[in-house]
Design a protein around this motif. Structure first.
Motif, PDB file in Angstrom:
ATOM      1  N   SER A   1       0.823  -1.212   0.000  1.00  0.00           N
ATOM      2  CA  SER A   1       0.000   0.000   0.000  1.00  0.00           C
ATOM      3  C   SER A   1       0.854   1.258   0.000  1.00  0.00           C
ATOM      4  O   SER A   1       0.576   2.219  -0.734  1.00  0.00           O
ATOM      5  CB  SER A   1      -0.924  -0.001   1.221  1.00  0.00           C
TER       6      SER A   1
ATOM      7  N   THR B   1       0.891   3.792  -3.114  1.00  0.00           N
ATOM      8  CA  THR B   1       0.419   5.144  -2.815  1.00  0.00           C
ATOM      9  C   THR B   1       1.490   6.176  -3.109  1.00  0.00           C
ATOM     10  O   THR B   1       1.213   7.234  -3.690  1.00  0.00           O
ATOM     11  CB  THR B   1      -0.015   5.238  -1.346  1.00  0.00           C
TER      12      THR B   1
ATOM     13  N   ALA C   1      -5.612  -1.718  -1.628  1.00  0.00           N
ATOM     14  CA  ALA C   1      -4.204  -1.349  -1.479  1.00  0.00           C
ATOM     15  C   ALA C   1      -4.005   0.153  -1.361  1.00  0.00           C
ATOM     16  O   ALA C   1      -3.085   0.607  -0.678  1.00  0.00           O
ATOM     17  CB  ALA C   1      -3.394  -1.888  -2.654  1.00  0.00           C
ATOM     18  N   ILE C   2      -4.853   0.947  -2.014  1.00  0.00           N
ATOM     19  CA  ILE C   2      -4.667   2.403  -2.025  1.00  0.00           C
ATOM     20  C   ILE C   2      -5.904   3.071  -1.433  1.00  0.00           C
ATOM     21  O   ILE C   2      -7.028   2.815  -1.866  1.00  0.00           O
ATOM     22  CB  ILE C   2      -4.415   2.928  -3.448  1.00  0.00           C
TER      23      ILE C   2
ATOM     24  N   TYR D   1      -2.404   2.363   7.392  1.00  0.00           N
ATOM     25  CA  TYR D   1      -2.619   1.143   6.598  1.00  0.00           C
ATOM     26  C   TYR D   1      -2.497  -0.106   7.470  1.00  0.00           C
ATOM     27  O   TYR D   1      -3.297  -1.045   7.342  1.00  0.00           O
ATOM     28  CB  TYR D   1      -1.606   1.075   5.454  1.00  0.00           C
TER      29      TYR D   1
END
Length: 292
Positions: A89, A93, A148-149, A202
């Motif tokens: 992530s 990002t 993930a983002i 995260y």
């Protein structure tokens, strides 16, 4: 010179500190209660209406839980997806935030298209169909890739990159560095506060993820600790009943103490991470609030 506080201002400050301390105690009380109950004996728990300090501290609940291969395995699964998922992530990002921060032709159009798709998600059913079509069902990657983002983290990360001095990248370009070298050797080292803050966000989100694991994973061997906690705290049945016979307990711990101990064990790993990120976290959470 700074103006000295008046007597009334000092009183107000002390009252604010007292109020904040009381609020903090109310937040900490549930954790202490779980801690006390998890070490209590069966008889003392049953006889006490509000157990705050057990007379006899025992480890029966923790022995009961750690004797479960299912729970220990779920801890390992959660640690694995948290470490790998946080790394993936942060990498995605940072890379996307840096790419969207560069001044290129059609930048606003690309920024709109990317952020629009992240902010306005398709929903549970379309996401489930995508996960199924891509072959991620019953895979740990199903808990990492679809989320993930974060759109919020991406926006703030992009703004952080925009505020970095352009002279640094221009000097690197003159020295012959390409975009990947600039990103790895200049941008990322300057982004430690942002990476620390978003890394913690995260990690906490992935560690606490429950519904996605329940939705995408059918193999009990791949369940995360949050799913197993549901079995312990809510259902309290299935494989956990077999452990009583395996451990030969005539008077096993009550379900409540088992649940409290399991929650504490599942909470401790994510709490250990914070002191290592505290140095950069305070600065990182202020990103975008003040323009230097």
């Amino acid at each position: 010179m700074l103006n000295k506080q008046t007597k009334s201002e000092k009183i107000v400050d002390k009252l604010n500190m007292l109020i904040l301390a009381l609020i903090a105690l109310t937040m900490l009380f549930p954790f202490y209660y779980m801690f006390a109950v998890s070490f209590a004996t069966y008889e003392e728990f049953v006889q006490s209406d509000l157990l705050l300090f057990p007379e006899k501290w025992v480890l029966d609940a923790y022995s009961y839980i750690l004797g479960s291969k299912e729970f220990v395995r779920s801890l390992g699964v959660s640690i694995y997806i948290t470490v790998v998922g946080t790394f993936v992530s942060l990498l995605l990002t940072a890379m996307m935030g840096y790419a969207l921060s560069r001044k290129i032709l059609g930048q606003k159009i690309y920024l709109f298209l990317v952020l629009f798709t992240f902010v306005f998600g398709a929903g549970m059913i379309p996401t489930y169909m995508v996960v199924q079509a891509t072959g991620l069902m019953d895979s740990l990657w199903a808990l990492i890739i679809p989320t993930a983002i974060s759109s919020f983290n991406l926006i703030v990360m992009r703004q952080f990159f925009v505020n970095l001095p352009e002279d640094l990248t221009e000097a690197a370009i003159i020295d012959g560095a390409n975009d990947l070298q600039i990103f790895a050797r200049i941008i990322l080292p300057l982004s430690k506060p942002a990476l620390a803050a978003f890394g913690l966000f995260y990690a906490v989100g992935i560690w606490n993820s429950y519904f996605t694991a329940l939705l995408y994973l059918s193999d009990p061997a791949k369940w995360t600790v949050q799913v197993v906690l549901r079995q312990l705290v809510i259902l309290n049945q299935g494989n956990m009943l077999d452990i009583r016979a395996q451990m030969g307990m005539d008077n096993p711990p009550p379900a409540e103490t088992i649940g409290m101990a399991a929650i504490l064990i599942a909470t401790v790993p994510i709490l250990i991470v914070y002191p290592f990120l505290q140095k950069h976290f305070a600065k990182g959470v202020m990103l975008g609030s003040v323009k230097e």
